[in-house]
Write a protein that holds these residues in place. Structure first.
Motif, PDB file in Angstrom:
ATOM      1  N   LEU A 103       0.866  -1.179   0.000  1.00 26.92           N
ATOM      2  CA  LEU A 103       0.000   0.000   0.000  1.00 26.92           C
ATOM      3  C   LEU A 103       0.898   1.222   0.000  1.00 26.92           C
ATOM      4  O   LEU A 103       1.662   1.450   0.942  1.00 26.92           O
ATOM      5  CB  LEU A 103      -0.905   0.013   1.233  1.00 26.92           C
ATOM      6  N   THR A 104       0.853   1.987  -1.069  1.00 25.59           N
ATOM      7  CA  THR A 104       1.610   3.237  -1.127  1.00 25.59           C
ATOM      8  C   THR A 104       0.639   4.400  -0.918  1.00 25.59           C
ATOM      9  O   THR A 104      -0.487   4.365  -1.424  1.00 25.59           O
ATOM     10  CB  THR A 104       2.332   3.412  -2.476  1.00 25.59           C
ATOM     11  N   ILE A 105       1.082   5.384  -0.164  1.00 20.85           N
ATOM     12  CA  ILE A 105       0.243   6.561   0.095  1.00 20.85           C
ATOM     13  C   ILE A 105       0.965   7.772  -0.461  1.00 20.85           C
ATOM     14  O   ILE A 105       2.040   8.143   0.011  1.00 20.85           O
ATOM     15  CB  ILE A 105      -0.047   6.733   1.592  1.00 20.85           C
ATOM     16  N   SER A 106       0.393   8.365  -1.496  1.00 24.87           N
ATOM     17  CA  SER A 106       1.062   9.484  -2.153  1.00 24.87           C
ATOM     18  C   SER A 106       0.501  10.807  -1.671  1.00 24.87           C
ATOM     19  O   SER A 106      -0.628  11.170  -1.963  1.00 24.87           O
ATOM     20  CB  SER A 106       0.943   9.391  -3.677  1.00 24.87           C
ATOM     21  N   LEU A 129      -2.280   2.005  -4.685  1.00 26.51           N
ATOM     22  CA  LEU A 129      -1.955   3.394  -4.377  1.00 26.51           C
ATOM     23  C   LEU A 129      -3.165   4.078  -3.758  1.00 26.51           C
ATOM     24  O   LEU A 129      -4.268   4.013  -4.308  1.00 26.51           O
ATOM     25  CB  LEU A 129      -1.554   4.139  -5.656  1.00 26.51           C
ATOM     26  N   TYR A 130      -2.960   4.722  -2.605  1.00 26.35           N
ATOM     27  CA  TYR A 130      -3.982   5.590  -2.037  1.00 26.35           C
ATOM     28  C   TYR A 130      -3.544   7.009  -2.362  1.00 26.35           C
ATOM     29  O   TYR A 130      -2.638   7.562  -1.747  1.00 26.35           O
ATOM     30  CB  TYR A 130      -4.108   5.371  -0.537  1.00 26.35           C
ATOM     31  N   CYS A 131      -4.183   7.612  -3.346  1.00 29.25           N
ATOM     32  CA  CYS A 131      -3.755   8.882  -3.919  1.00 29.25           C
ATOM     33  C   CYS A 131      -4.416  10.053  -3.188  1.00 29.25           C
ATOM     34  O   CYS A 131      -5.632  10.225  -3.238  1.00 29.25           O
ATOM     35  CB  CYS A 131      -4.110   8.924  -5.410  1.00 29.25           C
ATOM     36  N   GLN A 132      -3.585  10.859  -2.533  1.00 25.51           N
ATOM     37  CA  GLN A 132      -4.074  12.029  -1.809  1.00 25.51           C
ATOM     38  C   GLN A 132      -3.593  13.338  -2.431  1.00 25.51           C
ATOM     39  O   GLN A 132      -3.905  14.418  -1.933  1.00 25.51           O
ATOM     40  CB  GLN A 132      -3.642  11.948  -0.340  1.00 25.51           C
ATOM     41  N   ASP A 133      -2.828  13.234  -3.510  1.00 19.69           N
ATOM     42  CA  ASP A 133      -2.301  14.429  -4.171  1.00 19.69           C
ATOM     43  C   ASP A 133      -2.006  14.080  -5.629  1.00 19.69           C
ATOM     44  O   ASP A 133      -1.498  12.984  -5.905  1.00 19.69           O
ATOM     45  CB  ASP A 133      -1.022  14.897  -3.473  1.00 19.69           C
ATOM     46  N   LEU A 134      -2.347  14.960  -6.546  1.00 14.93           N
ATOM     47  CA  LEU A 134      -2.203  14.678  -7.974  1.00 14.93           C
ATOM     48  C   LEU A 134      -0.939  15.304  -8.545  1.00 14.93           C
ATOM     49  O   LEU A 134      -0.686  16.487  -8.367  1.00 14.93           O
ATOM     50  CB  LEU A 134      -3.415  15.227  -8.749  1.00 14.93           C
ATOM     51  N   TRP A 135      -0.188  14.476  -9.257  1.00 13.85           N
ATOM     52  CA  TRP A 135       1.003  14.966  -9.961  1.00 13.85           C
ATOM     53  C   TRP A 135       0.864  14.698 -11.446  1.00 13.85           C
ATOM     54  O   TRP A 135       0.283  13.670 -11.824  1.00 13.85           O
ATOM     55  CB  TRP A 135       2.251  14.263  -9.415  1.00 13.85           C
ATOM     56  N   ILE A 170      -6.757   3.994  -5.296  1.00 11.16           N
ATOM     57  CA  ILE A 170      -7.839   4.541  -4.466  1.00 11.16           C
ATOM     58  C   ILE A 170      -7.671   6.054  -4.469  1.00 11.16           C
ATOM     59  O   ILE A 170      -6.567   6.567  -4.282  1.00 11.16           O
ATOM     60  CB  ILE A 170      -7.743   4.016  -3.019  1.00 11.16           C
ATOM     61  N   ILE A 171      -8.752   6.784  -4.689  1.00 11.02           N
ATOM     62  CA  ILE A 171      -8.672   8.241  -4.748  1.00 11.02           C
ATOM     63  C   ILE A 171      -9.376   8.856  -3.535  1.00 11.02           C
ATOM     64  O   ILE A 171     -10.368   8.329  -3.041  1.00 11.02           O
ATOM     65  CB  ILE A 171      -9.260   8.798  -6.058  1.00 11.02           C
ATOM     66  N   SER A 172      -8.851   9.967  -3.061  1.00  9.75           N
ATOM     67  CA  SER A 172      -9.401  10.611  -1.866  1.00  9.75           C
ATOM     68  C   SER A 172     -10.430  11.681  -2.193  1.00  9.75           C
ATOM     69  O   SER A 172     -11.049  12.236  -1.286  1.00  9.75           O
ATOM     70  CB  SER A 172      -8.268  11.221  -1.030  1.00  9.75           C
ATOM     71  N   GLY A 190      -9.622   1.218 -11.496  1.00  5.53           N
ATOM     72  CA  GLY A 190     -10.761   1.115 -10.592  1.00  5.53           C
ATOM     73  C   GLY A 190     -11.213   2.444 -10.015  1.00  5.53           C
ATOM     74  O   GLY A 190     -12.383   2.804 -10.084  1.00  5.53           O
ATOM     75  N   PHE A 191     -10.312   3.166  -9.385  1.00  5.51           N
ATOM     76  CA  PHE A 191     -10.557   4.490  -8.806  1.00  5.51           C
ATOM     77  C   PHE A 191     -11.706   4.533  -7.787  1.00  5.51           C
ATOM     78  O   PHE A 191     -12.566   5.416  -7.852  1.00  5.51           O
ATOM     79  CB  PHE A 191     -10.813   5.517  -9.904  1.00  5.51           C
ATOM     80  N   PRO A 192     -11.747   3.601  -6.829  1.00  5.97           N
ATOM     81  CA  PRO A 192     -12.734   3.751  -5.748  1.00  5.97           C
ATOM     82  C   PRO A 192     -12.395   4.968  -4.903  1.00  5.97           C
ATOM     83  O   PRO A 192     -11.213   5.292  -4.698  1.00  5.97           O
ATOM     84  CB  PRO A 192     -12.567   2.453  -4.942  1.00  5.97           C
ATOM     85  N   THR A 193     -13.403   5.674  -4.421  1.00  4.06           N
ATOM     86  CA  THR A 193     -13.188   6.863  -3.594  1.00  4.06           C
ATOM     87  C   THR A 193     -13.238   6.506  -2.114  1.00  4.06           C
ATOM     88  O   THR A 193     -14.212   5.910  -1.645  1.00  4.06           O
ATOM     89  CB  THR A 193     -14.243   7.939  -3.888  1.00  4.06           C
ATOM     90  N   VAL A 194     -12.198   6.859  -1.386  1.00  3.53           N
ATOM     91  CA  VAL A 194     -12.195   6.782   0.075  1.00  3.53           C
ATOM     92  C   VAL A 194     -11.658   8.123   0.576  1.00  3.53           C
ATOM     93  O   VAL A 194     -10.504   8.473   0.318  1.00  3.53           O
ATOM     94  CB  VAL A 194     -11.304   5.636   0.604  1.00  3.53           C
ATOM     95  N   TYR A 195     -12.497   8.881   1.260  1.00  3.54           N
ATOM     96  CA  TYR A 195     -12.065  10.188   1.749  1.00  3.54           C
ATOM     97  C   TYR A 195     -10.868  10.043   2.690  1.00  3.54           C
ATOM     98  O   TYR A 195     -10.712   9.036   3.374  1.00  3.54           O
ATOM     99  CB  TYR A 195     -13.208  10.894   2.468  1.00  3.54           C
ATOM    100  N   GLN A 196     -10.046  11.086   2.728  1.00  2.00           N
ATOM    101  CA  GLN A 196      -8.824  11.047   3.524  1.00  2.00           C
ATOM    102  C   GLN A 196      -9.155  11.113   5.015  1.00  2.00           C
ATOM    103  O   GLN A 196      -9.829  12.039   5.471  1.00  2.00           O
ATOM    104  CB  GLN A 196      -7.928  12.222   3.148  1.00  2.00           C
TER     105      GLN A 196
END
Length: 395
Positions: A103-106, A129-135, A170-172, A190-196
């Motif tokens: 599990l990577t958290i960006s 990947l749990y994506c909390q910021d977009l690059w 996973i997107i926040s 997939g892009f499931p949404t899980v709030y931060q």
């Protein structure tokens, strides 16, 4: 499962990563974290961690690699990013096989997920990947990189390559999906949404007893996209007497804001409190008339949900929302926010409107926020959703 969690930031740096790791342990998993030595916000490696390469904390095993400390210059930030990228990739070679999933958290930067990807590909396990910021989008919005520049093109190619190597993202914030699909042309994650999840306080200070009748609080990053300059300008136009805005946090615009307060003699309207840990910052929340969530409506980042929006809801106070997109959608569901446009005059007008409400009305707004938080947004509930996505990916 045995989970390898990769994040450049971890306790005592205050992000939600620690709480995610510890909640996963409570769900029965064995969690090991690969991270750096704490330096974010301190401008140096904390002395007590300089010789620490391994520790255990609240059931989580933590591997720490050396990195160049993040100071105030842009060069130091770049060296900080690259040193973690290099040293953490070396470290995964020494961890050996045995993890069931990565599990990577960006947060920022996206290259911090590369060590996790390297481990997953080497040992043929899934990488989530749990994506909390977009690059590279966030580099453009913050003004660090100009779009269509050579640096942007390099970051675009690098970021896209890393994202594509993840098995699931996973997107926040829901609008992240639009960016992945329309800008990066990635459609199969997939892009499931899980709030931060919020940062959980480890103990609380007594509520502040304010000297002024009306008190408004902003806590968080003090940068250009948080509209702090507009908030300060708005306070000059607020008509409600004996009203003060309290600012806390750090960021690229901090010195400019402090200079404005002094040079324009705004001390009776705006006060910079400092960069406080959550345990001290929340003392200002409990009795505040309103907590401010603000984010410039620009690009995909401007449509997302600042973590403070969810953090604030926990405290049962009314919110002033200078936001659009996902943040406005979420806060509207709770029905405890007064929304404003980005210009100072409208912010001032909405502050006056909110302060004109009766104590009963403001109390109900706060209760609405807290009830929605407890029903949908506690860390326990959100990490259970992350856990479900991990379990499905492992299958």
């Amino acid at each position: 499962m045995r989970i390898l969690l990769v994040s450049q930031f971890y306790y005592p740096e205050r992000f939600s990563v620690q709480d995610i790791a510890e909640q996963l342990v409570k769900l029965g998993h064995q969690v090991e974290v690969l991270t750096g030595k704490p330096n974010y916000g301190y401008h140096k490696i904390l002395p007590e961690y300089r010789n620490v390469s391994y520790q255990e904390l609240n059931g989580v095993s933590i591997h720490r690699v050396k990195l160049y400390p993040r100071k105030t210059t842009r060069l130091s930030v770049i060296r900080n990013y690259l040193s973690f990228h290099r040293n953490a990739k070396r470290k995964v070679n020494k961890l050996g096989k045995g993890f069931d999933i990565v599990l990577t958290i960006s947060l920022s930067p996206v290259i911090s997920i590369a060590p996790g990807i390297k481990y997953a590909r080497k040992f043929k396990v899934p990488c989530v990947l749990y994506c909390q910021d977009l690059w590279p989008e966030s580099t453009v919005v913050t003004g660090a990189v100009r779009k269509n520049s050579l640096m942007y093109k390099i970051l675009y190619k690098w970021s896209t390559s890393l994202y594509k190597k993840c098995d699931k993202i996973i997107i926040s914030s829901p609008s992240f999906k639009d960016y992945f699909v329309n800008e990066l042309h990635i459609t199969d994650k997939g892009f499931p949404t899980v709030y931060q999840p919020i940062i959980i306080s480890k103990g609380s200070a007594a509520p502040i007893v304010y000297k002024h009748k009306h008190n408004i609080v902003y806590a968080g990053n003090i940068g250009t996209i948080q509209l702090i300059d507009q908030l300060v300008s708005a306070m000059k136009e607020v008509k409600t007497e004996d009203t003060k805005l309290y600012l806390m946090g750090m960021g690229s615009q901090l010195e400019k804001i402090k200079a404005r307060i002094k040079n324009e003699h705004l001390e009776d309207r705006v006060e910079y409190v400092g960069a406080l840990p959550i345990e001290k910052a929340e003392a200002y929340y409990f009795n505040a008339d309103a907590l401010v969530v603000s984010l410039k409506n620009e690009g995909t980042v401007g449509k997302t949900i600042p973590n403070k929006a969810i953090q604030y809801m926990k405290y049962g106070r009314p919110l002033l929302g200078v936001v659009k997109g996902d943040a406005k959608d979420l806060l509207s569901k709770a029905n405890g926010t007064v929304f404003s446009d980005e210009n100072p005059s409208d912010i001032a007008a909405k502050i006056d409107y909110l302060l004109s409400k009766s104590d009963k009305e403001k109390g109900q707004m706060g209760l609405n926020n807290k009830s929605y938080f407890e029903e949908h947004l506690t860390s326990k509930k959100l990490v259970e959703q992350i856990n479900q996505e991990l379990m499905e990916c492992k299958k």
